[in-house]
Write a protein that holds these residues in place. Structure first.
Motif, short mmCIF file in Angstrom:
data_model
loop_
_atom_site.label_atom_id
_atom_site.label_comp_id
_atom_site.label_asym_id
_atom_site.label_seq_id
_atom_site.Cartn_x
_atom_site.Cartn_y
_atom_site.Cartn_z
N PHE A 22 21.99 23.66 -27.03
CA PHE A 22 22.23 23.02 -28.33
C PHE A 22 23.12 21.78 -28.22
CE2 PHE A 22 21.16 27.24 -30.31
CZ PHE A 22 20.06 26.78 -31.00
N SER A 25 20.53 18.35 -27.01
CA SER A 25 19.16 18.84 -27.05
C SER A 25 18.16 17.75 -27.45
CB SER A 25 19.06 19.99 -28.04
OG SER A 25 19.41 19.55 -29.33
N ARG A 27 14.69 17.72 -29.64
CA ARG A 27 14.05 18.58 -30.63
C ARG A 27 12.64 18.09 -30.94
NH1 ARG A 27 17.89 21.57 -34.05
NH2 ARG A 27 19.90 21.37 -33.03
N GLY A 29 9.70 19.35 -33.96
CA GLY A 29 9.57 20.27 -35.07
C GLY A 29 8.28 20.14 -35.82
N THR A 34 10.76 24.98 -35.15
CA THR A 34 11.51 23.92 -34.48
C THR A 34 11.75 24.38 -33.05
OG1 THR A 34 12.60 23.30 -36.53
CG2 THR A 34 13.63 22.58 -34.48
N LEU A 35 11.52 23.49 -32.11
CA LEU A 35 11.74 23.79 -30.70
C LEU A 35 12.84 22.88 -30.19
CD1 LEU A 35 10.47 25.76 -28.71
CD2 LEU A 35 8.97 23.94 -27.96
N VAL A 36 13.89 23.48 -29.67
CA VAL A 36 15.05 22.76 -29.15
C VAL A 36 15.02 22.93 -27.63
CG1 VAL A 36 17.56 22.59 -29.21
CG2 VAL A 36 16.33 23.32 -31.23
N SER A 37 15.28 21.86 -26.90
CA SER A 37 15.18 21.98 -25.44
C SER A 37 16.21 21.10 -24.75
CB SER A 37 13.79 21.59 -24.96
OG SER A 37 13.62 20.21 -25.13
N ARG A 38 16.45 21.43 -23.50
CA ARG A 38 17.31 20.64 -22.63
C ARG A 38 16.95 20.94 -21.19
NH1 ARG A 38 23.94 20.60 -22.39
NH2 ARG A 38 24.09 18.90 -20.91
N ILE A 112 7.72 17.93 -26.26
CA ILE A 112 9.04 17.94 -25.60
C ILE A 112 8.91 17.52 -24.14
CG2 ILE A 112 10.77 19.53 -24.69
CD1 ILE A 112 11.03 20.65 -27.45
#
Length: 118
Positions: A22, A25, A27, A29, A34-38, A112
């Protein structure tokens, strides 16, 4: 031989892991998910869920979403780069059928991955 298992190494489990994703990230959506990534420092992708009871009230609906996304992730885990994903669902997702949920998750993952390469 490629294994299609979903062991603990492919999951985001600790609050530290979630906070890491978080913090900085990327994002992607839709009105439903919603897809959050790193990017991570491992050799594989990992998946976590943050589906709030406030958004998806019934447990069987939250479990259905998680089951579908885990199954998709399990079969496609070897195609993903080393990225941590967190899925967050919104209220209208309960009106979708299983195929639509998987298609939306696939589109968000591809979005992403292209953002990570830029």
């Amino acid at each position: 031989m490629i294994k299609f298992t979903y062991p603990r190494e492919l999951r985001l489990l600790t609050p530290f892991d979630f906070n890491y994703v978080f913090q900085e990230s990327i994002r992607a959506g839709s009105p439903f998910i919603t897809l959050v990534s790193r990017k991570n420092n491992l050799t594989h992708a990992r998946l976590g869920f943050a589906i709030a009871k406030k958004q998806v009230k019934r447990a069987h609906e939250r479990n259905r979403i998680k089951r579908l996304v885990k199954e998709y992730f399990r079969y496609h885990q070897h195609q993903f780069p080393n990225i941590d994903f967190i899925l967050m669902a919104k209220s209208p997702v309960i009106d979708l059928d299983n195929q639509q949920i998987v298609e939306i998750f696939d589109k968000l993952c591809q979005r992403i991955i292209t953002k990570q390469k830029i």
